[in-house]
Design a protein around this motif. Structure first.
Motif, PDB file in Angstrom:
ATOM      1  N   ARG A 138       0.812  -1.216   0.000  1.00 56.91           N
ATOM      2  CA  ARG A 138       0.000   0.000   0.000  1.00 56.91           C
ATOM      3  C   ARG A 138       0.844   1.264   0.000  1.00 56.91           C
ATOM      4  O   ARG A 138       0.447   2.285  -0.571  1.00 56.91           O
ATOM      5  CB  ARG A 138      -0.929   0.013   1.209  1.00 56.91           C
ATOM      6  N   TRP A 139       2.054   1.200   0.624  1.00 60.24           N
ATOM      7  CA  TRP A 139       2.914   2.393   0.634  1.00 60.24           C
ATOM      8  C   TRP A 139       3.452   2.671  -0.768  1.00 60.24           C
ATOM      9  O   TRP A 139       3.591   3.819  -1.175  1.00 60.24           O
ATOM     10  CB  TRP A 139       4.070   2.216   1.618  1.00 60.24           C
ATOM     11  N   LEU A 140       3.737   1.595  -1.470  1.00 64.36           N
ATOM     12  CA  LEU A 140       4.247   1.748  -2.832  1.00 64.36           C
ATOM     13  C   LEU A 140       3.155   2.285  -3.755  1.00 64.36           C
ATOM     14  O   LEU A 140       3.417   3.122  -4.637  1.00 64.36           O
ATOM     15  CB  LEU A 140       4.761   0.400  -3.348  1.00 64.36           C
ATOM     16  N   ILE A 141       1.919   1.817  -3.552  1.00 64.81           N
ATOM     17  CA  ILE A 141       0.801   2.342  -4.341  1.00 64.81           C
ATOM     18  C   ILE A 141       0.629   3.837  -4.097  1.00 64.81           C
ATOM     19  O   ILE A 141       0.418   4.624  -5.030  1.00 64.81           O
ATOM     20  CB  ILE A 141      -0.494   1.584  -4.001  1.00 64.81           C
ATOM     21  N   SER A 142       0.766   4.248  -2.853  1.00 63.02           N
ATOM     22  CA  SER A 142       0.658   5.676  -2.540  1.00 63.02           C
ATOM     23  C   SER A 142       1.791   6.462  -3.181  1.00 63.02           C
ATOM     24  O   SER A 142       1.588   7.572  -3.686  1.00 63.02           O
ATOM     25  CB  SER A 142       0.665   5.891  -1.020  1.00 63.02           C
ATOM     26  N   GLY A 143       3.003   5.882  -3.168  1.00 62.51           N
ATOM     27  CA  GLY A 143       4.136   6.554  -3.797  1.00 62.51           C
ATOM     28  C   GLY A 143       3.925   6.752  -5.286  1.00 62.51           C
ATOM     29  O   GLY A 143       4.203   7.831  -5.834  1.00 62.51           O
ATOM     30  N   LEU A 144       3.413   5.724  -5.956  1.00 58.06           N
ATOM     31  CA  LEU A 144       3.125   5.840  -7.384  1.00 58.06           C
ATOM     32  C   LEU A 144       2.024   6.867  -7.638  1.00 58.06           C
ATOM     33  O   LEU A 144       2.070   7.623  -8.617  1.00 58.06           O
ATOM     34  CB  LEU A 144       2.711   4.482  -7.952  1.00 58.06           C
ATOM     35  N   SER A 145       1.033   6.898  -6.761  1.00 56.69           N
ATOM     36  CA  SER A 145      -0.077   7.843  -6.921  1.00 56.69           C
ATOM     37  C   SER A 145       0.401   9.277  -6.788  1.00 56.69           C
ATOM     38  O   SER A 145      -0.022  10.162  -7.551  1.00 56.69           O
ATOM     39  CB  SER A 145      -1.173   7.551  -5.884  1.00 56.69           C
ATOM     40  N   VAL A 146       1.295   9.532  -5.834  1.00 49.69           N
ATOM     41  CA  VAL A 146       1.862  10.874  -5.678  1.00 49.69           C
ATOM     42  C   VAL A 146       2.681  11.239  -6.908  1.00 49.69           C
ATOM     43  O   VAL A 146       2.611  12.362  -7.418  1.00 49.69           O
ATOM     44  CB  VAL A 146       2.717  10.953  -4.399  1.00 49.69           C
ATOM     45  N   SER A 147       3.482  10.290  -7.401  1.00 41.29           N
ATOM     46  CA  SER A 147       4.294  10.547  -8.597  1.00 41.29           C
ATOM     47  C   SER A 147       3.421  10.875  -9.796  1.00 41.29           C
ATOM     48  O   SER A 147       3.738  11.778 -10.587  1.00 41.29           O
ATOM     49  CB  SER A 147       5.168   9.319  -8.909  1.00 41.29           C
ATOM     50  N   TYR A 148       2.318  10.150  -9.948  1.00 45.10           N
ATOM     51  CA  TYR A 148       1.418  10.407 -11.071  1.00 45.10           C
ATOM     52  C   TYR A 148       0.784  11.786 -10.952  1.00 45.10           C
ATOM     53  O   TYR A 148       0.763  12.568 -11.914  1.00 45.10           O
ATOM     54  CB  TYR A 148       0.328   9.341 -11.118  1.00 45.10           C
ATOM     55  N   ALA A 149       0.253  12.087  -9.784  1.00 45.68           N
ATOM     56  CA  ALA A 149      -0.443  13.364  -9.609  1.00 45.68           C
ATOM     57  C   ALA A 149       0.477  14.548  -9.869  1.00 45.68           C
ATOM     58  O   ALA A 149       0.040  15.583 -10.379  1.00 45.68           O
ATOM     59  CB  ALA A 149      -1.021  13.454  -8.200  1.00 45.68           C
ATOM     60  N   LEU A 150       1.765  14.402  -9.546  1.00 41.00           N
ATOM     61  CA  LEU A 150       2.706  15.511  -9.657  1.00 41.00           C
ATOM     62  C   LEU A 150       3.690  15.332 -10.809  1.00 41.00           C
ATOM     63  O   LEU A 150       4.797  15.875 -10.773  1.00 41.00           O
ATOM     64  CB  LEU A 150       3.469  15.675  -8.334  1.00 41.00           C
ATOM     65  N   GLY A 456       8.306  16.266  -4.695  1.00 43.23           N
ATOM     66  CA  GLY A 456       8.163  17.586  -4.093  1.00 43.23           C
ATOM     67  C   GLY A 456       9.181  18.565  -4.637  1.00 43.23           C
ATOM     68  O   GLY A 456       8.856  19.711  -4.972  1.00 43.23           O
ATOM     69  N   PHE A 457      10.452  18.122  -4.742  1.00 38.29           N
ATOM     70  CA  PHE A 457      11.484  18.988  -5.316  1.00 38.29           C
ATOM     71  C   PHE A 457      11.177  19.318  -6.764  1.00 38.29           C
ATOM     72  O   PHE A 457      11.287  20.474  -7.198  1.00 38.29           O
ATOM     73  CB  PHE A 457      12.852  18.301  -5.216  1.00 38.29           C
ATOM     74  N   ASN A 458      10.748  18.314  -7.519  1.00 36.11           N
ATOM     75  CA  ASN A 458      10.448  18.540  -8.929  1.00 36.11           C
ATOM     76  C   ASN A 458       9.277  19.510  -9.082  1.00 36.11           C
ATOM     77  O   ASN A 458       9.314  20.422  -9.929  1.00 36.11           O
ATOM     78  CB  ASN A 458      10.109  17.214  -9.611  1.00 36.11           C
ATOM     79  N   ALA A 459       8.239  19.336  -8.266  1.00 41.33           N
ATOM     80  CA  ALA A 459       7.078  20.227  -8.352  1.00 41.33           C
ATOM     81  C   ALA A 459       7.484  21.661  -8.041  1.00 41.33           C
ATOM     82  O   ALA A 459       7.044  22.607  -8.715  1.00 41.33           O
ATOM     83  CB  ALA A 459       5.981  19.761  -7.391  1.00 41.33           C
ATOM     84  N   GLN A 460       8.336  21.836  -7.028  1.00 43.85           N
ATOM     85  CA  GLN A 460       8.774  23.191  -6.687  1.00 43.85           C
ATOM     86  C   GLN A 460       9.551  23.815  -7.836  1.00 43.85           C
ATOM     87  O   GLN A 460       9.384  25.007  -8.133  1.00 43.85           O
ATOM     88  CB  GLN A 460       9.632  23.142  -5.413  1.00 43.85           C
ATOM     89  N   GLN A 461      10.366  23.019  -8.510  1.00 49.00           N
ATOM     90  CA  GLN A 461      11.128  23.529  -9.648  1.00 49.00           C
ATOM     91  C   GLN A 461      10.204  23.896 -10.809  1.00 49.00           C
ATOM     92  O   GLN A 461      10.440  24.880 -11.512  1.00 49.00           O
ATOM     93  CB  GLN A 461      12.153  22.485 -10.101  1.00 49.00           C
ATOM     94  N   MET A 462       9.144  23.118 -11.016  1.00 51.67           N
ATOM     95  CA  MET A 462       8.195  23.445 -12.076  1.00 51.67           C
ATOM     96  C   MET A 462       7.484  24.766 -11.770  1.00 51.67           C
ATOM     97  O   MET A 462       7.330  25.630 -12.641  1.00 51.67           O
ATOM     98  CB  MET A 462       7.143  22.335 -12.233  1.00 51.67           C
ATOM     99  N   ILE A 463       7.047  24.920 -10.532  1.00 52.15           N
ATOM    100  CA  ILE A 463       6.344  26.148 -10.151  1.00 52.15           C
ATOM    101  C   ILE A 463       7.276  27.354 -10.230  1.00 52.15           C
ATOM    102  O   ILE A 463       6.882  28.437 -10.696  1.00 52.15           O
ATOM    103  CB  ILE A 463       5.732  26.006  -8.747  1.00 52.15           C
TER     104      ILE A 463
END
Length: 875
Positions: A138-150, A456-463
């Motif tokens: 389940r932790w890995l599924i959450s990690g993939l979900s965060v990666s997809y969303a961002l 998180g780092f990648n999203a901050q760089q995009m913004i």
């Protein structure tokens, strides 16, 4: 599913689901905060077109929900517009109705909350897909979900808020395909297809094509099993598409009538692409631009990339499957580099910035296959994993050493170092997973935390990249004076007949959508091109694609013709003949024009002649039935200049820079005759070449700025009772080092003749009562005449005289006209988007057919189950 099962499911999965939703939201909150964007901040989330378009259009939807405007038609922009089609592109997302809970003045914060909600919903959507697709921790599924969303695409293009709904529906559509193929359950696919098609037709086209390709690709992985699902897939897809015609069909008809022409295929290879682009954009934190010459945004995380490559390396997956899914990758990559394919994904129309709008499909394919690889990975595969990671690190290093610094110089050392470090961390985690099996639980939690940190780092760089690239507009530019404007707009609402209104010092071309007044200006991808083209002939500049029509820099004749009864302005130098101040609030003053025409005017059928009324003066004279010149002309000599090299010829003046990148200023002197409205005509010799130049016109200390290509040519010198010498200072900023303009002309409107002519026209005017999508009038005429209106012509309009439907004749393909018989008659115009009735019938029929199919199938399955049970009892 019973209540007990739901409780058990939530008890087991609620935390993982919550992480998938909340973490993307929290990361985006932090990313926005780093550039000074948060609720109530000075900077807003509005970047790029968000300030002028999305904020105002969302505000207009709030007006719809409040009952102030029809869902089918708006009078706010470009004289009048098909709002149903506008919504299909900008506003039909599932979260848009939430604007009902916010004030229009707080729209910057509203868009902020909606954007966060869409990122969270994307993470949750991918969790649902992963939970039902993979057998993963389940932790890995959450990690993939965060990666997809961002993924980089979503964050880098986050300012285009209406595209974000796509990433909520895409995983559900693919999951729906799986459920249809594996379990013959089509409901999820039908619903998710329908919701996507209705929410945004543009992105739906890309997802629709990809999902069609994906279905058949997956079918070929097990032909004997899946070939039976082809019929059900086509049946479900066509019904979902048919149901969506309630939105799609009227929109397609509108685009066919008013949209831009298709781009011509003139080359094979896509320009401004490089062989290292996909490598560069798979590194962490790489933002180049979302304007021109950008590389496709495809980053979705290093762990998904590693295991996507692993999918093609390991022997655990059949070669046939690798070739099939590899072919999907090949098509998508080829679509980046081969221009005809690139155009196809964009609907055969070259994108205006925000390039490679289909590249999110590559990102999805990467994470899709990564999930299967993670599911299959075991400690025996550690050598393959090591080889993949080391190879990736080598490719990234080779890219930095061998790539052209001219194209790829924007890739920072920071991105390379962090990318290599993360590859090392993922390698270390893999080794721990293999050699320390007792730490497996901590490995999964550690992976989740690492993936959160990376995305998180990648999203901050995009913004941060968006902030540098576009800039996040200050909320005060949207909010300042809004209460004053709303107060003055409300003051005009006691009029019994229809009128138009414009703000000379507006924040954007779409302010009328926000405040709900009947305007002329508009900036939108959805527009009435034919009326805009004729408006261009009348002096309201609307060039090329007709994306923008602007009210500024026009004459009093144009105001009269379109029924411009009110002007708002915070400019103290406002000075227009016939306009009287009738209200004031804060810095804004409301001016009423006594020379505005109503929505309709009686004339004769000679107005239809081909060469009749080609410009505003001819139309004005024709409707007033007068002859003679309204305008006279004079000189506008240059009396002073700064930082400019002036080269004059007979008709052209070239303005060159004395100092590079410095503004050029010239001062003109114009003598305005008594009782005249004065103008100076500024026209570039080449709008395409010099149109991006900004001109600031200053008269008596009051300055107005606009881009040459956006507004009309007449810079107002004001009305003067006595002969007056007026100095006009023009400052040219930006554009090319040398700007060519035709020699400025002074133009003078004879206000006495103007007033006499307007009074004659007003006697023939017809007042309309406008409510939503209907316009009604009582028309009196001694003989049969033509009623000309300034309602933009569309085939969605119907006309009724005394309840009987009559034919509408378009004037210049721009405005509605009808022939009125002698006597007193009741006229009504009613608007319904062309194709809506057929679309509504298809909507009902397709949903009904699908529902009947489901009922039949469930009944059939129930009968089979009963028969099976009886067979077991007999045995």
């Amino acid at each position: 599913m019973t209540i007990e099962k739901i409780k058990e499911f939530l008890k087991k999965n609620s935390f993982s689901m919550s992480i998938s939703f909340i973490i993307p939201v929290l990361i985006m909150i932090v990313a926005y905060y780093t550039v000074g964007v948060y609720p109530g901040s000075k900077a807003s989330i509005m970047a790029s077109d968000s300030f002028s378009q999305y904020s105002n259009f969302h505000a207009s939807f709030k007006n719809v929900l409040d009952g102030k405007q029809s869902i089918f038609y708006t009078w706010s922009g470009s004289l009048g517009l098909n709002y149903w089609a506008l919504s299909a592109y900008y506003l039909n997302g599932i979260f848009t109705p939430l604007v009902a809970f916010f004030n229009n003045n707080n729209m910057p914060d509203t868009l902020y909350y909606l954007t966060l909600l869409k990122f969270g919903a994307s993470g949750l959507s991918f969790w649902i897909f992963s939970h039902n697709t993979y057998k993963l921790n389940r932790w890995l599924i959450s990690g993939l979900s965060v990666s997809y969303a961002l993924m980089s695409y979503a964050v880098a293009y986050s300012e285009v808020i209406m595209w974000l709904d796509t990433f909520v529906y895409l995983p559900l559509i693919i999951l729906g395909i799986h459920r249809l193929m594996d379990k013959r359950k089509p409901v999820l696919l039908f619903v998710s297809y329908l919701m996507l098609f209705v929410s945004n037709f543009y992105m739906a086209f890309m997802v629709g094509v990809f999902s069609f390709m994906y279905f058949f690709a997956r079918t070929f992985t097990n032909w004997q099993r899946y070939k039976k699902s082809i019929g059900l897939y086509l049946f479900t897809s066509f019904l979902a598409g048919g149901a969506s015609m309630i939105v799609i069909l009227p929109t397609i008809i509108d685009l066919m009538t008013n949209g831009e022409s298709l781009s011509q295929i003139s080359k094979f290879w896509t320009v401004d692409t490089g062989i290292w682009d996909l490598i560069a954009k798979n590194m962490v934190g790489v933002y180049d631009t979302s304007k021109y010459k950008s590389m496709p945004f495809i980053y979705i995380g290093l762990l998904p990339l590693i295991f996507c490559i692993y999918y093609f390396v390991t022997k655990k997956f059949p070669l046939k499957n690798k070739l099939i899914y590899g072919s999907l990758f090949a098509v998508m990559i080829a679509s980046i580099y081969i221009d005809p394919l690139n155009l196809f994904w964009h609907g055969m129309h070259a994108p205006y910035m925000f390039l490679f709008r289909f590249s999110f499909i590559l990102s999805f394919l990467i994470i899709l296959l990564a999930g299967y690889s993670l599911e299959a990975f075991s400690k025996e595969d550690i050598n393959d994993l090591i080889n993949v990671i080391l190879t990736l690190a080598g490719i990234f290093l080779a890219f930095v050493l061998l790539s052209s610094k001219k194209r790829y110089g924007l890739i920072t050392t920071e991105s390379l170092i962090i990318t290599i470090i993360l590859l090392g961390i993922y390698l270390s985690v893999g080794l721990i997973y293999v050699h320390k099996p007792q730490w497996k639980k901590f490995v999964y939690i550690g992976l989740l935390l690492i993936m959160i940190g990376e995305t998180g780092f990648n999203a901050q760089q995009m913004i941060s990249g968006i902030s540098r690239d576009w800039g996040y507009s200050y909320a005060q530019y949207y909010q300042d004076q809004s209460e004053d404007i709303e107060k003055l707009v409300a003051q005009t609402e006691n009029n019994d007949s229809f009128f138009r209104m414009e703000n000379l010092t507006s924040a954007s071309a779409n302010d009328s959508f926000r405040y709900g007044y009947h305007g002329v200006s508009m900036f939108s991808s959805i527009r009435n091109r034919h009326s805009s083209q004729y408006m261009n002939a009348l002096g309201y500049r609307s060039l090329g694609t007709n994306l923008l029509i602007d009210y500024k820099n026009n004459t009093l004749l144009a105001d009269t013709l379109v029924g411009m009864k009110y002007n708002l302005s915070s400019n103290k130098g406002f000075n227009k003949f016939g306009y009287e101040a009738v209200g004031k609030s804060g810095d804004y003053t409301l001016y009423e024009n006594q020379y505005a025409l109503p929505l309709g005017i009686m004339t004769d059928d000679r107005i239809y002649e081909k060469d009749a009324v080609k410009n505003q003066t001819e139309l004005f004279n024709y409707l007033s039935e007068t002859e003679g010149e309204l305008f006279s002309f004079g000189d506008a000599p240059i009396i002073d200049s700064q930082n400019v090299i002036i080269t004059e010829s007979e008709n052209v003046i070239e303005l060159g820079e004395e100092e590079i990148a410095h503004s050029r200023t010239i001062k003109l002197l114009v003598t305005v005759p008594a009782k005249s409205q004065g103008y100076v005509s500024i026209v570039p010799t080449d709008l395409g070449k010099f149109g991006r130049t900004t001109v600031t016109a200053e008269i008596n200390g009051e300055a107005v700025s606009n881009r040459i290509s956006d507004t009309g040519q007449y810079y107002d010198l004001g009305y003067h009772e006595k002969t007056t010498a007026v100095e006009l200072e023009l400052t040219f900023t930006g554009g090319m080092q040398t700007i060519g303009v035709y020699r400025p002309d002074a133009v003078f409107l004879n206000t006495e003749k103007f007033a006499e002519d307007v009074e004659k026209m007003q006697e023939k005017g017809v007042d309309f009562d406008v409510q939503g999508r209907k316009a009604r009038a009582t028309v009196e005429s001694k003989e049969e005449q033509v009623l000309l209106t300034t309602i933009p012509y569309e085939k969605g309009w119907s006309a009724y005289i005394d309840g009987e439907k009559v034919e509408i004749e378009p004037f210049k393909e721009a405005f509605l006209t009808v022939t009125m018989p002698a006597g007193t008659h009741e006229l009504e115009f009613v608007y319904l988007p062309q194709g809506f009735k057929v679309g509504a019938i298809l909507f009902v029929c397709c949903i009904l057919i699908f529902s009947v199919y489901l009922f039949w199938r469930r009944r059939h399955e129930k009968q089979q189950a009963i028969a099976g049970n009886q067979g077991e009892v007999e045995e």
